[in-house]
Design an enzyme around this catalytic site. Structure first.
Site, PDB file in Angstrom:
ATOM      1  N   GLY A   9      48.461  11.272  18.156  1.00  0.00           N
ATOM      2  CA  GLY A   9      49.747  11.943  17.955  1.00  0.00           C
ATOM      3  C   GLY A   9      49.980  12.200  16.476  1.00  0.00           C
ATOM      4  O   GLY A   9      51.096  12.093  15.970  1.00  0.00           O
ATOM      5  N   GLY A  12      52.683  15.035  14.983  1.00  0.00           N
ATOM      6  CA  GLY A  12      54.127  14.952  15.168  1.00  0.00           C
ATOM      7  C   GLY A  12      54.847  14.623  13.871  1.00  0.00           C
ATOM      8  O   GLY A  12      54.230  14.561  12.795  1.00  0.00           O
ATOM      9  N   GLN A  13      56.158  14.393  13.993  1.00  0.00           N
ATOM     10  CA  GLN A  13      56.993  14.176  12.801  1.00  0.00           C
ATOM     11  C   GLN A  13      56.533  12.951  12.006  1.00  0.00           C
ATOM     12  O   GLN A  13      56.370  13.027  10.791  1.00  0.00           O
ATOM     13  CB  GLN A  13      58.462  13.994  13.235  1.00  0.00           C
ATOM     14  CG  GLN A  13      59.427  14.014  12.056  1.00  0.00           C
ATOM     15  CD  GLN A  13      60.768  13.358  12.371  1.00  0.00           C
ATOM     16  OE1 GLN A  13      60.944  12.729  13.417  1.00  0.00           O
ATOM     17  NE2 GLN A  13      61.718  13.516  11.460  1.00  0.00           N
ATOM     18  N   ASP A  35      45.262  14.684  18.159  1.00  0.00           N
ATOM     19  CA  ASP A  35      46.454  15.151  18.878  1.00  0.00           C
ATOM     20  C   ASP A  35      45.988  16.105  19.965  1.00  0.00           C
ATOM     21  O   ASP A  35      44.808  16.475  19.992  1.00  0.00           O
ATOM     22  CB  ASP A  35      47.436  15.851  17.911  1.00  0.00           C
ATOM     23  CG  ASP A  35      48.888  15.691  18.364  1.00  0.00           C
ATOM     24  OD1 ASP A  35      49.160  15.952  19.556  1.00  0.00           O
ATOM     25  OD2 ASP A  35      49.733  15.296  17.546  1.00  0.00           O
ATOM     26  N   ILE A  36      46.916  16.522  20.836  1.00  0.00           N
ATOM     27  CA  ILE A  36      46.487  17.485  21.872  1.00  0.00           C
ATOM     28  C   ILE A  36      46.386  18.896  21.311  1.00  0.00           C
ATOM     29  O   ILE A  36      45.817  19.773  21.935  1.00  0.00           O
ATOM     30  CB  ILE A  36      47.400  17.518  23.129  1.00  0.00           C
ATOM     31  CG1 ILE A  36      48.871  17.423  22.741  1.00  0.00           C
ATOM     32  CG2 ILE A  36      47.012  16.459  24.128  1.00  0.00           C
ATOM     33  CD1 ILE A  36      49.798  17.737  23.892  1.00  0.00           C
ATOM     34  N   ARG A  37      46.997  19.140  20.158  1.00  0.00           N
ATOM     35  CA  ARG A  37      46.806  20.442  19.510  1.00  0.00           C
ATOM     36  C   ARG A  37      46.781  20.253  18.003  1.00  0.00           C
ATOM     37  O   ARG A  37      47.183  19.198  17.504  1.00  0.00           O
ATOM     38  CB  ARG A  37      47.895  21.433  19.919  1.00  0.00           C
ATOM     39  CG  ARG A  37      49.299  21.054  19.535  1.00  0.00           C
ATOM     40  CD  ARG A  37      50.285  22.053  20.081  1.00  0.00           C
ATOM     41  NE  ARG A  37      50.457  21.916  21.526  1.00  0.00           N
ATOM     42  CZ  ARG A  37      51.294  21.060  22.095  1.00  0.00           C
ATOM     43  NH1 ARG A  37      52.063  20.276  21.349  1.00  0.00           N
ATOM     44  NH2 ARG A  37      51.407  20.978  23.398  1.00  0.00           N
ATOM     45  N   ASP A  53      43.744  13.813  24.313  1.00  0.00           N
ATOM     46  CA  ASP A  53      44.951  13.633  25.106  1.00  0.00           C
ATOM     47  C   ASP A  53      45.230  12.133  25.208  1.00  0.00           C
ATOM     48  O   ASP A  53      44.410  11.382  25.743  1.00  0.00           O
ATOM     49  CB  ASP A  53      44.698  14.258  26.488  1.00  0.00           C
ATOM     50  CG  ASP A  53      45.845  14.034  27.453  1.00  0.00           C
ATOM     51  OD1 ASP A  53      46.819  13.334  27.107  1.00  0.00           O
ATOM     52  OD2 ASP A  53      45.756  14.571  28.584  1.00  0.00           O
ATOM     53  N   TYR A 143      63.602   7.565  28.029  1.00  0.00           N
ATOM     54  CA  TYR A 143      62.886   7.188  26.803  1.00  0.00           C
ATOM     55  C   TYR A 143      63.149   5.722  26.460  1.00  0.00           C
ATOM     56  O   TYR A 143      62.225   4.951  26.185  1.00  0.00           O
ATOM     57  CB  TYR A 143      63.383   8.113  25.696  1.00  0.00           C
ATOM     58  CG  TYR A 143      62.881   7.836  24.301  1.00  0.00           C
ATOM     59  CD1 TYR A 143      61.535   7.954  23.978  1.00  0.00           C
ATOM     60  CD2 TYR A 143      63.788   7.505  23.281  1.00  0.00           C
ATOM     61  CE1 TYR A 143      61.098   7.731  22.669  1.00  0.00           C
ATOM     62  CE2 TYR A 143      63.354   7.296  21.986  1.00  0.00           C
ATOM     63  CZ  TYR A 143      62.011   7.401  21.683  1.00  0.00           C
ATOM     64  OH  TYR A 143      61.592   7.192  20.402  1.00  0.00           O
ATOM     65  N   LYS A 147      60.540   2.627  26.260  1.00  0.00           N
ATOM     66  CA  LYS A 147      60.320   1.859  25.023  1.00  0.00           C
ATOM     67  C   LYS A 147      60.593   0.376  25.266  1.00  0.00           C
ATOM     68  O   LYS A 147      59.890  -0.485  24.739  1.00  0.00           O
ATOM     69  CB  LYS A 147      61.197   2.404  23.886  1.00  0.00           C
ATOM     70  CG  LYS A 147      60.736   3.770  23.371  1.00  0.00           C
ATOM     71  CD  LYS A 147      59.389   3.671  22.671  1.00  0.00           C
ATOM     72  CE  LYS A 147      58.848   5.004  22.217  1.00  0.00           C
ATOM     73  NZ  LYS A 147      57.460   4.948  21.746  1.00  0.00           N
TER      74      LYS A 147
HETATM   75  C1  AKB Z   1      65.231  10.164  19.329  1.00  0.00           C
HETATM   76  O1  AKB Z   1      66.309  10.625  18.913  1.00  0.00           O
HETATM   77  O2  AKB Z   1      64.870  10.222  20.510  1.00  0.00           O
HETATM   78  C2  AKB Z   1      64.347   9.442  18.337  1.00  0.00           C
HETATM   79  C3  AKB Z   1      64.595   7.983  18.324  1.00  0.00           C
HETATM   80  C4  AKB Z   1      65.851   7.444  17.750  1.00  0.00           C
HETATM   81  O3  AKB Z   1      63.772   7.235  18.766  1.00  0.00           O
HETATM   82  N1  AKB Z   1      64.525   9.999  17.039  1.00  0.00           N
END
Ligand code: AKB
Length: 316
Positions: A9, A12-13, A35-37, A53, A143, A147
């Site tokens: 990854g 990404g950011q 990364d995938i791209r 991937d 999410y 996590k």
């Molecule tokens: C999000 O906003 O989903 C992320 C985070 C706080 O993990 N930046």
């Protein structure tokens, strides 16, 4: 010889800046980006890159063996706002990629793992101010659930199999080199770009929504210093609280107005407001400070100057 690092990854950011920082530190050929791209020109020109991937165990294992990898930073993830739209895809990406890497470590194929957690592990029943390291955690987003489950698995693999896994609960991260994608805290990056481009911004979070945030330089420094800490100092094997700043869209707008007085902000909260409302507004990170010496460097003023200068340089 420096140990070889794989970043999954990497485009990404966080991945982009982490890859650049680690290459600077340990040499370009010792850090394999994947990364995938493909990612930004900066990243692609900075050293070796492989398409892979994160959900495909064989692809990740091949990279580990082919490049003789010792450390993996798993930065691939679907963030909070996008995962609400694609719950099963979010869960699958966030969990399967973690299991692949933890299992590679369990089998002795890699020695050390970094995996990012988030303030999203907390929920509406968590104390909102100065949220402690150990507290009630009832996340209400896909999410956040992924996590939190991931944190439990990290600790389990450490306790049960001795896997050297390290993790940080990142707050919202603010950077200019690579745009974030699909997060609830993304407004705090978009606002700088819009302030410079159009002189105005409509925030998808309310004026008074206070969230924990951090400038990317601090986040990268924290990540590398946690990975470099002697194992016995890393006492938390789920994930460390980490804090730098807390602000609302209103406070951020005022900080930008010091540089661009005509900048205007308006508010049109959407579904992300409910996500933000379920998260803490400030974090107690005293364990990270005590265990491995974490100190943040960027406050709101310093970060705002860097962001505006950086965006002008990169985009205008
Ligand atoms: C999000 O906003 O989903 C992320 C985070 C706080 O993990 N930046």
């Amino acid at each position: 010889m420096a140990s070889k690092i794989l970043i999954i990854g990497a485009c990404g950011q966080i991945g982009t800046e982490l890859t650049l920082a680690l290459r600077e530190k340990v040499g370009r050929d010792n850090v394999i980006a994947s990364d995938i791209r493909e990612g930004s020109e900066d990243l692609m020109n900075s050293g070796p890159f492989e398409i892979a991937d994160a959900t495909n165990y064989n692809q990740i294992e091949d990279l580990v063996i082919q490049h003789d990898i010792e450390e993996v930073y798993l930065m691939a993830a679907m963030l909070s706002a996008t995962a609400e739209k694609f719950p099963m895809k979010g869960w699958d990406l966030n969990m399967s990629s973690l299991f692949h890497v933890l299992n590679l470590a369990k089998e002795g194929k890699i020695k050390k793992v970094f995996w990012p957690s988030s303030i999203a592990v907390f929920g509406p029943t968590t104390p909102k101010h100065d949220t402690p390291q150990t507290t009630v955690m009832e996340p209400t987003t896909v999410y956040g659930i992924s996590k939190q489950a991931g944190e439990r698995w990290c600790e389990y693999y450490f306790n049960k199999f001795g896997v050297d896994v390290r993790s940080i609960r990142y707050p919202g991260l603010i950077s200019y080199k690579t745009l974030p994608g699909g997060g609830t805290t993304d407004y705090a990056v978009e606002i700088y770009h819009e302030a410079l481009k159009n002189g105005k911004y409509t925030s998808f979070l309310n004026k008074d929504t206070e969230l924990p945030m951090m400038f990317m330089d601090d986040a990268i420094r924290a990540t590398i210093s946690l990975m470099e800490a002697p194992s016995e100092k890393v006492k938390v094997r789920s994930s460390y609280n980490l804090s730098a700043l807390n602000f609302t869209p209103d406070t951020l707008a005022k900080a930008i107005q010091k540089h661009i007085p005509e900048f205007e902000i308006s508010y049109a909260p959407d579904f992300r407001q409910a996500i933000a409302d379920s998260w803490p507004s400030s974090i107690d990170d005293s364990e990270a400070r005590k265990d491995w010496g974490w100190r943040h460097d960027f406050d709101l003023e310093k970060m705002t100057s860097e962001m505006l200068e950086g965006i002008k340089e990169v985009y205008h």
